[in-house]
Write an enzyme that holds these catalytic residues in place. Structure first.
Site, mmCIF file in Angstrom:
data_model
loop_
_atom_site.group_PDB
_atom_site.id
_atom_site.type_symbol
_atom_site.label_atom_id
_atom_site.label_comp_id
_atom_site.label_asym_id
_atom_site.label_seq_id
_atom_site.Cartn_x
_atom_site.Cartn_y
_atom_site.Cartn_z
ATOM 1 N N ARG A 16 3.388 -0.910 7.753
ATOM 2 C CA ARG A 16 4.746 -0.806 8.318
ATOM 3 C C ARG A 16 5.227 0.638 8.479
ATOM 4 O O ARG A 16 6.239 0.899 9.108
ATOM 5 C CB ARG A 16 5.733 -1.607 7.444
ATOM 6 C CG ARG A 16 5.580 -3.107 7.613
ATOM 7 C CD ARG A 16 6.299 -3.886 6.529
ATOM 8 N NE ARG A 16 5.528 -3.947 5.277
ATOM 9 C CZ ARG A 16 5.933 -4.527 4.161
ATOM 10 N NH1 ARG A 16 7.116 -5.095 4.119
ATOM 11 N NH2 ARG A 16 5.178 -4.548 3.071
ATOM 12 N N THR A 82 -2.817 -7.737 -4.369
ATOM 13 C CA THR A 82 -2.461 -7.005 -5.594
ATOM 14 C C THR A 82 -3.214 -7.511 -6.838
ATOM 15 O O THR A 82 -3.538 -6.725 -7.732
ATOM 16 C CB THR A 82 -0.935 -7.051 -5.831
ATOM 17 O OG1 THR A 82 -0.455 -8.369 -5.553
ATOM 18 C CG2 THR A 82 -0.195 -6.076 -4.937
ATOM 19 N N TYR A 390 -1.344 47.176 9.852
ATOM 20 C CA TYR A 390 -2.568 46.478 10.256
ATOM 21 C C TYR A 390 -3.215 47.219 11.417
ATOM 22 O O TYR A 390 -2.588 47.435 12.454
ATOM 23 C CB TYR A 390 -2.201 45.046 10.663
ATOM 24 C CG TYR A 390 -3.372 44.160 10.973
ATOM 25 C CD1 TYR A 390 -4.466 44.085 10.121
ATOM 26 C CD2 TYR A 390 -3.363 43.365 12.118
ATOM 27 C CE1 TYR A 390 -5.536 43.247 10.411
ATOM 28 C CE2 TYR A 390 -4.430 42.520 12.402
ATOM 29 C CZ TYR A 390 -5.513 42.471 11.545
ATOM 30 O OH TYR A 390 -6.570 41.652 11.837
HETATM 31 C C1 UD1 Z 1 4.800 -6.703 -3.653
HETATM 32 C C2 UD1 Z 1 4.916 -7.998 -4.445
HETATM 33 C C3 UD1 Z 1 6.321 -8.557 -4.238
HETATM 34 C C4 UD1 Z 1 7.354 -7.548 -4.663
HETATM 35 C C5 UD1 Z 1 7.134 -6.190 -3.970
HETATM 36 C C6 UD1 Z 1 8.042 -5.150 -4.631
HETATM 37 C C7 UD1 Z 1 2.695 -9.049 -4.435
HETATM 38 C C8 UD1 Z 1 1.848 -10.115 -3.861
HETATM 39 N N1 UD1 Z 1 3.936 -8.933 -3.970
HETATM 40 O O1 UD1 Z 1 4.967 -7.015 -2.282
HETATM 41 O O2 UD1 Z 1 6.475 -9.750 -4.982
HETATM 42 O O3 UD1 Z 1 8.650 -8.046 -4.353
HETATM 43 O O4 UD1 Z 1 5.779 -5.761 -4.122
HETATM 44 O O5 UD1 Z 1 7.961 -3.916 -4.012
HETATM 45 O O6 UD1 Z 1 2.237 -8.371 -5.334
HETATM 46 N N2 UD1 Z 1 -2.002 -2.799 -3.043
HETATM 47 C C9 UD1 Z 1 -3.300 -2.535 -3.456
HETATM 48 N N3 UD1 Z 1 -4.293 -3.361 -3.051
HETATM 49 C C10 UD1 Z 1 -4.085 -4.453 -2.284
HETATM 50 C C11 UD1 Z 1 -2.755 -4.726 -1.882
HETATM 51 C C12 UD1 Z 1 -1.738 -3.890 -2.287
HETATM 52 O O7 UD1 Z 1 -3.551 -1.562 -4.166
HETATM 53 O O8 UD1 Z 1 -5.056 -5.146 -1.973
HETATM 54 C C13 UD1 Z 1 -0.934 -1.874 -3.473
HETATM 55 C C14 UD1 Z 1 -0.213 -1.262 -2.311
HETATM 56 O O9 UD1 Z 1 -0.815 -0.030 -1.938
HETATM 57 C C15 UD1 Z 1 1.204 -1.043 -2.862
HETATM 58 C C16 UD1 Z 1 1.345 -2.145 -3.908
HETATM 59 O O10 UD1 Z 1 0.038 -2.610 -4.186
HETATM 60 O O11 UD1 Z 1 1.339 0.220 -3.476
HETATM 61 C C17 UD1 Z 1 2.200 -3.305 -3.390
HETATM 62 O O12 UD1 Z 1 1.606 -3.823 -2.212
HETATM 63 P P1 UD1 Z 1 2.441 -4.196 -0.922
HETATM 64 O O13 UD1 Z 1 1.525 -4.679 0.130
HETATM 65 O O14 UD1 Z 1 3.387 -3.123 -0.585
HETATM 66 O O15 UD1 Z 1 3.233 -5.459 -1.488
HETATM 67 P P2 UD1 Z 1 4.647 -6.013 -1.051
HETATM 68 O O16 UD1 Z 1 4.468 -6.847 0.159
HETATM 69 O O17 UD1 Z 1 5.641 -4.935 -0.996
HETATM 70 CA CA CA Z 2 5.611 -2.744 -1.029
#
Ligand code: UD1
Ligand code: CA
Length: 459
Positions: A16, A82, A390
């Site tokens: 995004r 995550t 220079y």
């Molecule tokens: C996540 C939470 C959501 C919460 C929100 C808060 C999950 C499924 N959802 O959603 O409940 O409200 O954060 O900000 O956890 N990342 C990895 N590997 C992956 C996927 C993500 O390292 O495979 C990292 C991303 O880089 C990021 C963090 O995990 O720093 C959160 O991932 P993101 O995709 O932003 O999750 P949200 O949709 O924001």
């Molecule tokens: Ca996020």
């Protein structure tokens, strides 16, 4: 104290953001976003700190290494969610018994005090998992906390998996958790991809814990901004503003006057003395130290420099330099790196100084360039003077001894030395050393041609 390890999740791309760079490297108050959660784990004194990286992992590693010296980088090759990200850390924590603090690389505003409170609640309540949750007006995009009629947490549902009635829930998951290490890793394998995004959600672990009869509790925070996730450039701009505002508030509490805190940009790790006034649109970067009673700005940019007591820097740039006491700089001057400016020096308008040493009491009032120069005490530099430092190959030095008076519009062709108490005439091009107490005149003698104008019109 019970042993704590931390895992920061930062492997995602951050679609995004619409960017070629990983989201967690976007700058917040002069630092990559990841600096903030990493710094938080450092302040918490956590011994084993892991960082899960994946998207452009080498770039993330390179750009974080200067503030992440004992961090263990964990690779998540494909970003499957995550829960999958946390699972990659398992081999590094196989024998670890204690609490695992999970932070998100994209939640940079989380406060130390809140995290500390969460950790102590987790311990006191003997929870298997503690969540940080917040009630917010616009919960769009966040996972929602599901509770039963007794207000007990039963699960977390992600935005895109919400049913219509769940959509109205305003209590959100912040993505910050404390887990009992053993329970976390033994349940992680049970998380599946059966959801609309076909990802392994860490949030699914809550229901798994509840089904096993494990205790899941939550704490909250009044400061709703601190849990904001940065997912878009708009979020990034808001987080930037918030960090700068927090820093300004900290300095004001320590006795610094900040005329317009909303338009003052002070980075982390800056010291400012009491009764210094910072005027609007001023940027002060990491590593800067400003003494007491200074006036900085408006429109000044101080980059990793030292500024002495009662010095004024007005609409000017000072980079990686040291400036003494009771000195004034600007408007519209530029002190470039490796310069040392003494006490009671006057640097006026449109002056550029590079890698030079300017001793106490010098006056460099107008339109001047000094590069690789060394000025002893009480030197006066006339308007429009430049050092020709220079020669196309090498940088050469200009040495000016004490009490020298350089006339206006001089070119000082380096290497050259001007001796103590000497003068140079206005408009001189000085190519040879000037002995002390001399006057150097190095310009063509003026010739006046009588009646020249009258004769011209006659032709
Ligand atoms: C996540 C939470 C959501 C919460 C929100 C808060 C999950 C499924 N959802 O959603 O409940 O409200 O954060 O900000 O956890 N990342 C990895 N590997 C992956 C996927 C993500 O390292 O495979 C990292 C991303 O880089 C990021 C963090 O995990 O720093 C959160 O991932 P993101 O995709 O932003 O999750 P949200 O949709 O924001
Ligand atoms: Ca996020």
């Amino acid at each position: 104290m019970e042993s704590i390890s931390s895992i920061i999740l930062a492997a995602g791309q951050g679609t995004r953001m619409n960017s070629a760079f990983p989201k967690v490297l976007h700058q917040l108050a002069g630092k990559p976003m990841l600096y903030y959660p990493i710094e938080l784990t450092r302040k918490l004194n956590i011994k084993k700190r892991l960082l899960v990286i994946g998207f452009q992992a080498e770039k993330v590693k390179k750009n974080t290494s200067c503030f992440a010296n004992d961090i263990i980088y964990v690779y998540q090759e494909r970003q499957l969610g995550t829960a999958h990200a946390v699972l990659q850390a398992k081999p590094y924590l196989a024998d670890f018994e204690g609490t695992i603090l999970i932070l998100s690389g994209d939640v940079p505003l989380l406060r130390y005090a809140t995290t500390k409170r969460m950790l102590s609640h987790h311990k006191k309540s003997s929870s298997a998992c503690t969540l940080l949750t917040v009630d917010i007006e616009n919960p769009e995009g966040y996972g929602r906390i599901i509770r039963d009629c007794q207000k007990k947490i039963t699960g977390i549902i992600e935005q895109c998996d919400l049913s219509e009635d769940q959509n109205a829930i305003t209590e959100i998951n912040t993505g910050i958790y404390c887990f009992n290490a053993r329970e976390l890793f033994s349940s992680l394998a049970e998380v599946n991809q059966e959801n609309n995004q076909q990802e392994y959600y860490l949030t699914d672990i809550i229901k798994i814990f509840i089904d096993k009869g494990l205790l899941v509790t939550s704490i909250t925070t009044q400061d709703k901004k601190e849990i904001s996730g940065v997912n878009s450039r708009i979020d990034l701009a808001r987080a930037n503003k918030e960090i700068y505002l927090r820093n300004a508030i900290d300095h004001m509490a320590k006795g610094v006057t900040i005329i317009d805190p909303e338009n003052t940009y002070i980075e982390d790790n800056v010291k400012i003395g009491r009764d210094t006034v910072v005027y609007p649109s001023t940027i002060i970067t990491d590593g800067t130290e400003i003494a007491e009673k200074c006036q900085i700005g408006p429109y000044s940019h101080i980059v990793s420099s030292f500024i002495g007591t009662e010095t004024k820097v007005y609409s000017s740039v000072v980079e990686n330099s040291i400036v003494g006491k009771y000195t004034s700089i600007g408007p519209y001057s530029h002190i470039r790196p490796k310069s040392e400016i003494g006490d009671q020096v006057k640097i006026g308008n449109y002056v550029e100084i590079k890698k030079s040493n300017i001793e106490d009491g010098c006056k460099i009032g107008h339109l001047t360039y000094l590069g690789d120069a060394s000025l002893d005490k009480n030197v006066n530099i006339g308007a429009g003077t430049i050092t020709c430092n220079y020669d196309g190959k090498n940088k050469n030095t200009t040495t000016i001894e004490e009490n020298v008076f350089i006339g206006s519009n001089n070119s000082l062709v380096a290497p050259v030395k001007i001796g103590k108490n000497s003068y140079t005439a206005a408009g001189s091009t000085i190519t040879q050393d000037v002995p002390q107490e001399n006057l150097a005149v190095a310009r063509a003698r003026q010739k006046n041609i009588a009646n020249w104008a009258k004769n011209k019109t006659k032709k």
